[in-house]
Design an enzyme around this catalytic site. Structure first.
Site, mmCIF file in Angstrom:
data_model
loop_
_atom_site.group_PDB
_atom_site.id
_atom_site.type_symbol
_atom_site.label_atom_id
_atom_site.label_comp_id
_atom_site.label_asym_id
_atom_site.label_seq_id
_atom_site.Cartn_x
_atom_site.Cartn_y
_atom_site.Cartn_z
ATOM 1 N N LYS A 1 39.672 58.425 2.867
ATOM 2 C CA LYS A 1 40.248 57.166 3.568
ATOM 3 C C LYS A 1 39.909 57.063 4.918
ATOM 4 C CE LYS A 1 42.631 53.419 2.068
ATOM 5 N NZ LYS A 1 42.937 53.205 0.673
HETATM 6 N N1 GLU Z 1 40.780 50.605 -0.705
HETATM 7 C C1 GLU Z 1 40.865 50.863 -2.332
HETATM 8 C C2 GLU Z 1 41.824 51.539 -2.657
HETATM 9 O O1 GLU Z 1 42.790 51.963 -1.894
HETATM 10 C C3 GLU Z 1 39.448 50.708 -2.902
HETATM 11 C C4 GLU Z 1 38.706 51.982 -2.749
HETATM 12 C C5 GLU Z 1 37.416 52.199 -3.089
HETATM 13 O O2 GLU Z 1 36.957 51.085 -4.074
HETATM 14 O O3 GLU Z 1 36.701 53.036 -3.065
HETATM 15 O O4 GLU Z 1 41.987 52.023 -3.744
#
Ligand code: GLU
Length: 476
Positions: free
Chosen positions: A107
């Site tokens: 993240k």
């Molecule tokens: N930000 C989204 C999540 O928290 C999508 C992550 C992604 O598609 O890699 O799941």
């Protein structure tokens, strides 16, 4: 306010992990290896804007590399900090394992209020951030693939993908370096709505299991169920829109930054969305009652509560008063570990974040595969499928003529049956299948084990077990 100390977001995720791990038989040491975050990179960079240098702080955290690339969004918000990205990266690991997306968890975040900048300034900042990450392989199609999150969207992803491509001119797979891109920049149909769509599919699957519905003290289907949604951003908006327009649910409350609106007769989600786009908030929306103290509406009477904004909104200060028998966590970490305990004791059923909001990363997975295969889904087989269906329709038409008034084809059968699936339909089908299968894996543990009385612990058990197996296969 309660005297008990609320754990931080990262502590909450660890506490929930520990509760599940304690019920498992993991080899000594592996439990800790899975729980800890492998690495967090902090970057501080300067961008010259409006005649002076502005310094920004960003993070990219890699929680687990049992599978690579690692995957997870990048958020733009003032509240971004190391603890938060690490908690979110850990959730990505468990989320990907649960929905069988072949990624580790990661993240990122940038401490910024994006509303304070012009588009060209945001582009400059985003490109610079992407440069810092890409040069350390923290954006890379085979190692680390970011995506949108709070405060970012297609536009930012397109800038990041382009920045990576400029730095890696001979990488034929450059487009697979981030997901959530616009369609004309290598994106996939249905990615923007994916997380909201996933919430809808998750709820449909829940309501397909009457025993589970009964555990929440409810019966029947989604039809007529009263919904309160917190946050009408990308996820909350799509979830509320689909549930009200396609499943007959009644959205009775919407909580936003500037208060909440409530109408027991139901609220037109699309109209509110348009109102927010025009006026910047829900205040003044004509067909509902406005409450300035928005979070109080979390405690209103309803059947399904959908927190779709920030983490920690359901905490020790309000958990006891939450009336909804079913909570589906569209946001990451909206219920703190303490509140989870309180709600579990009350018998509230919680469909946990790592499952509920996995629609986004699932469709990201499809986009990544599309980018690596360099071809749109359905391009090879669509017309061939249509030609085969045509054969059957011709035979049915012959039968129709032969049987005269005794039988005829249903009016829209031909058109529906003849239409080969386009990319959007294939994406929806893949997402629906993923959400159903993951729910079954999670609910099997919930039902079969006497020591598991909630879906979150069940979800953690399924995920941790898969990650553990993957580490063991690597010889760890
Ligand atoms: N930000 C989204 C999540 O928290 C999508 C992550 C992604 O598609 O890699 O799941």
């Amino acid at each position: 306010m309660t005297a008990i100390k609320e754990p931080s977001f990262r502590e909450s995720v660890d506490l929930m992990f520990n509760r599940a791990a304690a019920l498992m038989d993991l080899p000594p040491g592996l439990e800790e290896k899975i729980r800890v975050c492998n690495a967090t990179y902090t970057v501080r960079f300067g961008v010259r804007l409006r005649g002076q240098i502005h310094t920004f702080t960003g993070y990219r955290s890699v929680h687990s590399e049992h599978m690579e690339p690692v995957k997870g969004g990048i958020r733009y918000a003032m509240a971004v900090n190391q603890d938060e990205v690490e908690a979110l990266a850990a959730l990505m690991t468990y989320k990907c394992a649960l929905v069988e997306a072949p990624f580790g968890g990661s993240k990122g975040g940038l401490r910024i209020d994006p509303r304070k900048y012009e588009e060209h300034e945001l582009e400059q900042i985003t490109r610079r951030f992407a440069y810092e990450l890409a040069k350390r392989d923290l954006i890379n199609p085979s190692q680390n693939v970011p995506a949108p999150d709070m405060g970012t969207g297609e536009r930012e992803m397109a800038w990041m993908a382009d920045q990576y491509a400029r730095m890696n001119t001979t990488d034929i797979n450059a487009r697979a370096c981030v997901t959530g891109k616009p369609l004309n920049a290598g994106g996939i149909s249905g990615r923007v709505e994916a997380t909201g769509r996933g919430i809808q599919y998750a709820l449909r699957e829940f309501f397909r299991n009457p025993e589970d519905v009964k555990k929440a003290g409810m019966s029947g289907s989604l039809d007529g169920k009263r919904v309160i949604v917190q946050g009408l951003g990308n996820v909350g908006y799509h979830a509320a829109k689909f549930l009200s327009e396609e499943d007959g649910s009644l959205v009775v409350g919407i909580i936003e930054r500037d208060g909440a609106i409530y109408n027991p007769e139901g609220i037109d989600v699309e109209a509110v969305h348009q109102w927010i786009v025009k006026h910047g908030g829900v205040n003044g929306y004509p067909d509902a009652t406005h409450t300035a103290e928005g979070t109080a509406v979390l405690e209103e009477e309803c059947d399904i509560l959908i927190p779709a904004a920030l983490e920690g909104v359901i905490n020790l200060s309000n958990a006891e008063r939450i009336k909804a028998p079913l909570i589906i966590e569209a946001a990451n970490g909206p219920v703190t570990a303490g509140a989870d305990e309180v709600l579990r004791k009350k018998g509230t059923v919680i469909i946990p974040d790592m499952y509920a909001n996995a629609g986004g990363v699932t469709v990201s997975y499809f986009e990544w595969v599309k980018n690596l295969s360099h071809i749109r889904f359905g391009r090879m087989q669509r017309r061939q499928e249509e030609a085969r269906h045509e054969l059957i329709v011709k035979e049915l038409e012959r039968l129709d003529r032969y049987l005269g008034d005794a039988w005829s084809m249903s009016p829209d059968f031909k058109a529906k049956y003849l239409k080969g699936a386009d990319e959007l339909e294939l994406v929806r089908s893949g997402l629906d299948d993923t959400m159903r299968i993951a729910y079954q894996a999670m609910s099997e543990v919930w039902h079969d084990r006497d020591d598991v009385d909630d879906l979150r612990t069940a979800a953690y058990i399924v995920s941790i077990d898969r990650v553990a197996k993957s580490y063991r296969a690597k010889g760890l």
